[in-house]
Design an enzyme around this catalytic site. Structure first.
Site, PDB file in Angstrom:
ATOM      1  N   CYS A 120      39.924 -38.629  66.574  1.00  0.00           N
ATOM      2  CA  CYS A 120      39.756 -37.190  66.341  1.00  0.00           C
ATOM      3  C   CYS A 120      39.092 -36.521  67.553  1.00  0.00           C
ATOM      4  CB  CYS A 120      38.918 -36.965  65.083  1.00  0.00           C
ATOM      5  SG  CYS A 120      38.773 -35.212  64.680  1.00  0.00           S
TER       6      CYS A 120
ATOM      7  N   CYS B  68      31.800 -34.093  65.588  1.00  0.00           N
ATOM      8  CA  CYS B  68      30.868 -34.166  64.443  1.00  0.00           C
ATOM      9  C   CYS B  68      29.945 -35.388  64.620  1.00  0.00           C
ATOM     10  CB  CYS B  68      31.638 -34.242  63.141  1.00  0.00           C
ATOM     11  SG  CYS B  68      32.957 -32.990  63.036  1.00  0.00           S
TER      12      CYS B  68
ATOM     13  N   CYS C 159      30.271 -38.675  62.562  1.00  0.00           N
ATOM     14  CA  CYS C 159      31.580 -39.207  62.178  1.00  0.00           C
ATOM     15  C   CYS C 159      32.079 -40.383  63.023  1.00  0.00           C
ATOM     16  CB  CYS C 159      32.622 -38.083  62.203  1.00  0.00           C
ATOM     17  SG  CYS C 159      34.202 -38.657  61.540  1.00  0.00           S
TER      18      CYS C 159
ATOM     19  N   CYS D 290      42.337 -38.944  46.757  1.00  0.00           N
ATOM     20  CA  CYS D 290      41.919 -38.023  47.825  1.00  0.00           C
ATOM     21  C   CYS D 290      42.336 -38.590  49.176  1.00  0.00           C
ATOM     22  CB  CYS D 290      40.400 -37.864  47.833  1.00  0.00           C
ATOM     23  SG  CYS D 290      39.717 -37.358  46.255  1.00  0.00           S
TER      24      CYS D 290
ATOM     25  N   CYS E  59      44.080 -34.645  46.024  1.00  0.00           N
ATOM     26  CA  CYS E  59      43.131 -33.912  46.871  1.00  0.00           C
ATOM     27  C   CYS E  59      43.439 -34.303  48.308  1.00  0.00           C
ATOM     28  CB  CYS E  59      41.701 -34.314  46.506  1.00  0.00           C
ATOM     29  SG  CYS E  59      40.454 -33.516  47.562  1.00  0.00           S
TER      30      CYS E  59
ATOM     31  N   CYS F 145      37.111 -28.289  46.909  1.00  0.00           N
ATOM     32  CA  CYS F 145      36.087 -29.334  46.929  1.00  0.00           C
ATOM     33  C   CYS F 145      35.295 -29.082  48.205  1.00  0.00           C
ATOM     34  CB  CYS F 145      36.757 -30.713  46.951  1.00  0.00           C
ATOM     35  SG  CYS F 145      35.586 -32.078  47.149  1.00  0.00           S
TER      36      CYS F 145
ATOM     37  N   ARG G 257      29.521 -34.155  43.014  1.00  0.00           N
ATOM     38  CA  ARG G 257      29.957 -35.524  43.283  1.00  0.00           C
ATOM     39  C   ARG G 257      28.894 -36.299  44.064  1.00  0.00           C
ATOM     40  NH1 ARG G 257      35.121 -37.864  43.624  1.00  0.00           N
ATOM     41  NH2 ARG G 257      36.080 -35.804  43.482  1.00  0.00           N
TER      42      ARG G 257
HETATM   43  N1  SAM Z   1      38.780 -34.211  59.634  1.00  0.00           N
HETATM   44  C1  SAM Z   1      38.637 -33.431  58.474  1.00  0.00           C
HETATM   45  C2  SAM Z   1      37.399 -32.564  58.483  1.00  0.00           C
HETATM   46  O1  SAM Z   1      36.442 -32.907  59.141  1.00  0.00           O
HETATM   47  O2  SAM Z   1      37.389 -31.547  57.801  1.00  0.00           O
HETATM   48  C3  SAM Z   1      38.657 -34.239  57.191  1.00  0.00           C
HETATM   49  C4  SAM Z   1      37.990 -35.597  57.146  1.00  0.00           C
HETATM   50  S1  SAM Z   1      36.234 -35.623  57.369  1.00  0.00           S
HETATM   51  C5  SAM Z   1      35.933 -37.327  57.614  1.00  0.00           C
HETATM   52  C6  SAM Z   1      35.627 -35.238  55.743  1.00  0.00           C
HETATM   53  C7  SAM Z   1      34.137 -35.201  55.531  1.00  0.00           C
HETATM   54  O3  SAM Z   1      33.610 -36.522  55.488  1.00  0.00           O
HETATM   55  C8  SAM Z   1      33.264 -34.529  56.558  1.00  0.00           C
HETATM   56  O4  SAM Z   1      33.273 -33.140  56.451  1.00  0.00           O
HETATM   57  C9  SAM Z   1      31.891 -35.074  56.220  1.00  0.00           C
HETATM   58  O5  SAM Z   1      31.240 -34.239  55.291  1.00  0.00           O
HETATM   59  C10 SAM Z   1      32.215 -36.432  55.587  1.00  0.00           C
HETATM   60  N2  SAM Z   1      31.703 -37.540  56.433  1.00  0.00           N
HETATM   61  C11 SAM Z   1      32.257 -37.995  57.568  1.00  0.00           C
HETATM   62  N3  SAM Z   1      31.527 -38.998  58.109  1.00  0.00           N
HETATM   63  C12 SAM Z   1      30.476 -39.179  57.272  1.00  0.00           C
HETATM   64  C13 SAM Z   1      29.347 -40.063  57.276  1.00  0.00           C
HETATM   65  N4  SAM Z   1      29.158 -40.931  58.275  1.00  0.00           N
HETATM   66  N5  SAM Z   1      28.475 -39.984  56.261  1.00  0.00           N
HETATM   67  C14 SAM Z   1      28.656 -39.088  55.254  1.00  0.00           C
HETATM   68  N6  SAM Z   1      29.693 -38.230  55.211  1.00  0.00           N
HETATM   69  C15 SAM Z   1      30.586 -38.264  56.195  1.00  0.00           C
HETATM   70 FE1  SF4 Z   2      37.159 -35.294  63.094  1.00  0.00          FE
HETATM   71 FE2  SF4 Z   2      35.371 -36.687  61.756  1.00  0.00          FE
HETATM   72 FE3  SF4 Z   2      34.811 -34.192  62.430  1.00  0.00          FE
HETATM   73 FE4  SF4 Z   2      36.699 -34.689  60.540  1.00  0.00          FE
HETATM   74  S1  SF4 Z   2      34.521 -35.126  60.402  1.00  0.00           S
HETATM   75  S2  SF4 Z   2      36.847 -33.232  62.264  1.00  0.00           S
HETATM   76  S3  SF4 Z   2      37.543 -36.620  61.329  1.00  0.00           S
HETATM   77  S4  SF4 Z   2      35.157 -35.910  63.853  1.00  0.00           S
END
Ligand code: SAM
Ligand code: SF4
Ligand code: DTB
Length: 345
Positions: free
Chosen positions: A56, A60, A63, A100, A131, A191, A263
């Site tokens: 990606c 974030c 992530c 989901c 979802c 959600c 949740r």
């Molecule tokens: N890429 C898309 C986005 O960011 O909107 C969808 C997938 S993203 C992985 C979905 C959500 O997973 C993120 O918004 C975050 O809240 C959650 N998430 C990701 N990594 C995480 C982590 N290490 N611990 C807890 N929640 C996490």
């Molecule tokens: Fe990309 Fe992870 Fe951020 Fe979703 S949460 S936009 S997968 S970096």
């Protein structure tokens, strides 16, 4: 039943005051709200699948799927329909009622939408609720997904507006609000939640929940994630949050958004069973079920079944989930949540 007034004007001081209540007082209030609108022994069970993993471009800080962090997550392209279906059938057989699907995209390209729509349609045809969480949506995407049979779109605001800039720099808070508006306008259920344990203060946790509750409609589903610290991400060695502080966040979410299903999301594998039990008491009404979240671990199916038995919980079915959320409206009335339901009261 007395009419429930859904508020969208919570002040920060009010939300902070809820967080500051004596723990037992807060749990009592949250559980009372929970029982007014929900079966306290029913838990909605969803299974997650990463249909497009890693690589990606976003940054974030939490992530493991961001290409810029060395986390050992290998990038994979969008899965084929048949492979997703196999996983969805297994989830259904294991007892999940919602499937989901997550994609590690900033957002889908126009050309991705027909492929995801075909996946959604096929999963929906299995009788599962659907979802998707695909990132920021473009014009028309939400409607095309809705037309394909999508029930919920997950898009989190992640944290308080004032802390957001310390976690994500490649997209704005406002961008997320626009996607959430598109989701609502298409008649999809929302959600939307966030992550706690990223080094934010209690005041900022209050800010996250305040922002969620003051959205134009309360999200039907509110995932409260505890950060799963992944080595290689900037938050890989974040200080663990006091578990009781996590329970408080669940309880405050419960009080602010009484009809929503809160949740208990990521972080359960790191959580004591007793803390999970407190979360259910505080008003959590759904979980992710299955040994994996997107790329990180989740409790084993057997462990969750045992936990449900020990706590006398039962999985909510699809009909029950609709009936529970909207239990306090009269027959034929809309719940005002924008989900197009009519009452099951
Ligand atoms: N890429 C898309 C986005 O960011 O909107 C969808 C997938 S993203 C992985 C979905 C959500 O997973 C993120 O918004 C975050 O809240 C959650 N998430 C990701 N990594 C995480 C982590 N290490 N611990 C807890 N929640 C996490
Ligand atoms: Fe990309 Fe992870 Fe951020 Fe979703 S949460 S936009 S997968 S970096
Ligand atoms: C949400 O709020 N939490 C889920 C789901 N929505 C998509 C994701 C949790 C991801 C945890 C990190 C991982 O497994 O990659």
């Amino acid at each position: 039943m007395a009419e429930t007034v859904l508020r969208h004007d919570w002040s920060r001081a009010e939300v902070s005051a809820l967080f500051a209540l004596p723990f037992n007082e807060l749990l009592h209030r949250a559980h009372t709200v929970h029982r007014e609108h929900h079966d306290p022994n029913a838990v909605q069970v969803s299974t997650l699948l990463s249909i497009k993993t890693g690589g990606c471009p976003e940054d974030c800080a939490y992530c493991p799927q961001a290409a810029r962090y060395d986390t050992g997550v290998a990038a994979q392209k969008l899965m084929d329909v048949d492979d997703v279906l196999e996983r969805a059938r297994a989830a259904r057989a294991a007892g999940a009622s919602r499937f989901c699907m997550g994609a590690a995209w900033r957002g889908p390209k126009d050309r991705d939408i027909p492929k995801v729509a075909a996946i959604v349609r096929a999963v929906k045809d299995l009788g599962l609720e659907t979802c998707a969480t695909l990132g920021l949506l473009g014009d028309g995407h939400a409607q095309q997904l809705k037309d394909a049979g999508l029930d919920y779109y997950n898009h989190n605001i992640d944290t308080a507006p004032e802390f957001y800039g310390e976690i994500i720099h490649t997209r704005e808070y406002q961008d997320r609000l626009v996607t959430l508006e598109q989701v609502r306008d298409a008649g999809l259920k929302t959600c939307c939640g966030g992550i706690v344990g990223m080094g934010e203060t209690r005041e900022q946790r209050a800010g996250l929940l305040q922002a969620l509750a003051n959205l134009p409609e309360h999200p039907q589903s509110v995932p409260i994630n505890q950060l799963v610290p992944v080595p290689g991400t900037p938050l890989g060695d974040a200080e663990p949050l006091d578990p009781f502080e996590f329970v408080r966040a669940i309880a405050v979410a419960r009080i602010l958004m009484p009809l929503s299903i809160v949740r208990l999301s990521a972080g359960r594998q790191q959580m004591d069973d007793a803390v999970q039990a407190l979360c259910f008491f505080a008003g959590a009404g759904s979980i992710f079920y299955g040994e994996k979240l997107l790329t990180t671990g989740n409790p084993d199916v057997e462990a969750d079944r045992a936990l449900f038995r020990r706590l006398d919980l039962h999985p909510m079915d699809v009909v029950e989930s609709a009936g529970t959320v909207h239990a306090d409206i009269g027959e034929g009335e809309s719940c005002g949540q924008g989900c197009g339901c009519s009452a099951a009261a």
